[in-house]
Design an enzyme around this catalytic site. Structure first.
Site, PDB file in Angstrom:
ATOM      1  N   LYS A  62      12.990   1.454  -9.048  1.00  0.00           N
ATOM      2  CA  LYS A  62      12.552   0.588  -7.948  1.00  0.00           C
ATOM      3  C   LYS A  62      11.756  -0.554  -8.550  1.00  0.00           C
ATOM      4  CE  LYS A  62       9.388   0.293  -4.015  1.00  0.00           C
ATOM      5  NZ  LYS A  62       8.278   0.961  -3.286  1.00  0.00           N
ATOM      6  N   TYR A 109       9.431   3.690 -11.028  1.00  0.00           N
ATOM      7  CA  TYR A 109       8.812   2.776 -10.070  1.00  0.00           C
ATOM      8  C   TYR A 109       7.977   1.761 -10.835  1.00  0.00           C
ATOM      9  CZ  TYR A 109       5.848   1.449  -6.019  1.00  0.00           C
ATOM     10  OH  TYR A 109       5.153   0.780  -5.035  1.00  0.00           O
TER      11      TYR A 109
END
Length: 302
Positions: A164, A136
């Site tokens: 992400k 992330y």
């Protein structure tokens, strides 16, 4: 590792009661609402879920409720975010015991790391759990970035299955895609809701989209229509979603997301202090946006 993150995955908000306890009935209601609206996964305890504000016991309970209520209908991803490696490993083990399908791990906050330190951070966490891991990158919040070359290198670790990208820097997203395009076990997910359609055009697998809390069906349309070959319909859904994402600049995140759900009739409560509620003027502006997006009736609920 055969797990493939894909589709529209809302990082679900954490509902709180007036005395700041986890509001279990509302969380269960939200889980069913999102699944009924066609999302492709659920992601408790991310940034939108105020992961930084809960105890380990609250963290585990939110995950357990989500897994229990989902009952295998869609994958459950859990945020496992901490400033230290051992802290992230501890949360990964809690998530594992709660029965989630995968975890998302944010870069450490506050401290600045070299790319080599980041590599060993994620590698150590990956070696501590059999769960699939999604890297992330949220540089605007942490001031730390996962370089595309580092993401590609981490993608060679079997249970690191994707990244992400919440930077909002589409060149960064493109580089993630370009440098990992030869790795069939690695997916790139958008974390900026205005770029979902563009990401799909480049080969992204979907998005972890905060606006899917308030507009789950509309956000899912961006992905579903694209996959079905309705490129124009996907783009129109993206354009329709954009005002909500831009409205998130009002207040402190995720206040707009929570207020939008309140307006739709979900008593999710306010964000935990010190995050303040939107002003009356901001609430009026948000209500108008939701009405124009057909996300709110004239009476104020769906």
């Amino acid at each position: 590792m055969s797990f493939q993150p894909k589709g529209i995955i809302p990082p679900i908000i954490t509902p709180f009661t007036e005395d700041d306890a986890i509001h279990e009935p509302v969380l269960r209601r939200l889980v069913n609402h999102f699944i009924d609206e066609g999302v492709h996964g659920l992601f408790p305890m991310g940034t939108t879920g105020e992961f930084y504000a809960v105890t380990d016991d609250e963290y585990k309970r939110v995950l357990e409720i989500t897994v229990e209520e989902t009952c295998g209908r869609v994958p459950v991803y859990a945020g496992a975010n901490h400033i230290t490696t051992r802290g992230a490993v501890r949360l990964a083990h809690i998530a594992e015991s709660a029965g989630v399908n995968a975890i998302s791990v944010l870069t450490p906050m506050f401290i600045g790391q070299t790319q080599e330190e980041l590599y060993h951070y994620f590698k150590t966490i990956a070696e501590s759990t059999p769960l699939p891991i999604i890297l992330y990158n949220n540089k605007p919040k942490t001031n730390v970035t996962i370089a595309p070359e580092t993401a590609a290198r981490l993608g060679e670790i079997p249970n690191i299955v994707g990244v992400k990208d919440s930077t909002g820097d589409f060149t960064n997203t493109e580089e993630y895609l370009r440098l990992t395009r030869g790795n069939p076990n690695f997916s790139v997910l958008l974390g900026r809701d205005t770029l979902i359609h563009a990401g799909l055009c480049y080969g992204a697998a979907g998005a972890i989209a905060s606006c899917a809390n308030v507009a789950p069906r509309l956000t899912a349309d961006i992905y579903d229509k694209y996959v079905a070959g309705d490129i124009k319909g996907s783009l129109e859904a993206q354009f329709k979603l954009a005002p909500l994402r831009i409205a998130c600049n009002m207040g402190t995140f995720p206040a707009v997301i929570k207020e939008g759900l309140m307006m739709q009739g979900f008593p999710v409560g306010k964000c935990l202090d010190p995050i303040a509620e939107l002003t009356d003027g901001e609430k009026a502006k948000l209500r108008m946006i939701l009405q124009e997006m057909d996300l709110l009736s004239k009476e104020g609920t769906l």
